[in-house]
Design a protein around this motif. Structure first.
Motif, PDB file in Angstrom:
ATOM      1  N   SER A  31       1.699 -63.950  93.389  1.00 44.53           N
ATOM      2  CA  SER A  31       0.927 -62.716  93.544  1.00 44.53           C
ATOM      3  C   SER A  31       0.128 -62.468  92.268  1.00 44.53           C
ATOM      4  N   TYR A  32      -0.900 -61.653  92.371  1.00 44.48           N
ATOM      5  CA  TYR A  32      -1.741 -61.356  91.207  1.00 44.48           C
ATOM      6  C   TYR A  32      -0.921 -60.702  90.098  1.00 44.48           C
ATOM      7  N   ASP A  33      -0.048 -59.777  90.453  1.00 42.57           N
ATOM      8  CA  ASP A  33       0.781 -59.118  89.441  1.00 42.57           C
ATOM      9  C   ASP A  33       1.671 -60.126  88.719  1.00 42.57           C
ATOM     10  N   ASP A  34       2.211 -61.067  89.464  1.00 43.89           N
ATOM     11  CA  ASP A  34       3.060 -62.092  88.853  1.00 43.89           C
ATOM     12  C   ASP A  34       2.268 -63.039  87.957  1.00 43.89           C
TER      13      ASP A  34
END
Length: 222
Positions: free
Chosen positions: A56-59
């Motif tokens: 994911s983008y956050d990860d």
């Protein structure tokens, strides 16, 4: 180590070559460890890995920072390539991560890769951030931020802000740092492919070092 990085680490270790690693380490003045993977093979490994595994983008922001802290240089190259894959999701705040990458484990290979793949595209997406951020970099005492303030436009061609480029060059023109002087010459050389007349005039009108001047005029026919 983050769960996303573990399988990549195994792939890198499977392709490691001690002899190549020694040469790669020496090329960067023994500042960084290397697995010893040639660039074409590393790109193939990374491309194949990202094709099957995209977090994911956050990860990815967490992963990129951890990659930057690992000893082998191949991890830093992968961090840049991973972030490029998320360009459509970048927000204004991601520049803080790019700046972290510029001032940690800094050398010409990573700094110039970041200019080409990250900061250059970022400032096209968020042009209002150009002057506040690159102005701060240019005025800093960090040579890699100074270099980045000059180099981020190197692929802009006709969209190059020559007034800004001129100001940033002249702010550091007296620097004794090789990598700053190299950046001046390289940025001008790149822009000479688009506007050789402007570069010729700039070199004539400003007291550049002999080294920067030579670099700037390399592609201009006499």
């Amino acid at each position: 180590m983050h769960a996303y990085i573990n399988p990549l680490n195994k792939l890198f270790r499977q392709s490691a070559d001690d002899e190549t690693a020694i040469a790669a380490k020496a090329y960067l003045r023994n500042q960084f460890e290397h697995f010893g993977i040639t660039t074409p093979l590393r790109r193939d490994i990374c491309k194949g890995y990202m094709k099957k595994n995209l977090p994911s983008y956050d990860d990815v922001l967490i992963i990129a920072k951890e990659l930057w802290q690992l000893p082998q240089r191949e991890f830093q190259y992968f961090a840049v390539e991973l972030l490029v894959a998320y360009k459509r999701q970048w927000d204004e705040k991601i520049i803080s991560l790019f700046e972290y990458m510029l001032i940690h484990k800094s050398w010409w290979d990573s700094v110039d890769h970041i200019a080409s793949e990250l900061t250059g595209p970022y400032f096209k997406l968020f042009p209002k951030k150009i002057k506040p951020i690159t102005g701060k970099w240019n005025r800093s005492h960090n040579i890699w931020l100074q270099r980045s303030s000059i180099m981020f436009q190197k692929s802009y061609k006709k969209e190059t802000d020559t007034e800004l480029l001129s100001a940033y060059i002249m702010n550091v023109v007296d620097s004794k740092e090789f990598f700053v002087q190299k950046a001046i010459g390289w940025a001008l050389r790149e822009y000479s492919k688009t506007n050789p007349g402007w570069v010729s005039n700039f070199v004539k009108r400003h007291p550049l070092s002999a080294f920067s001047k030579k670099e700037a005029l390399k592609r201009i026919k006499k």
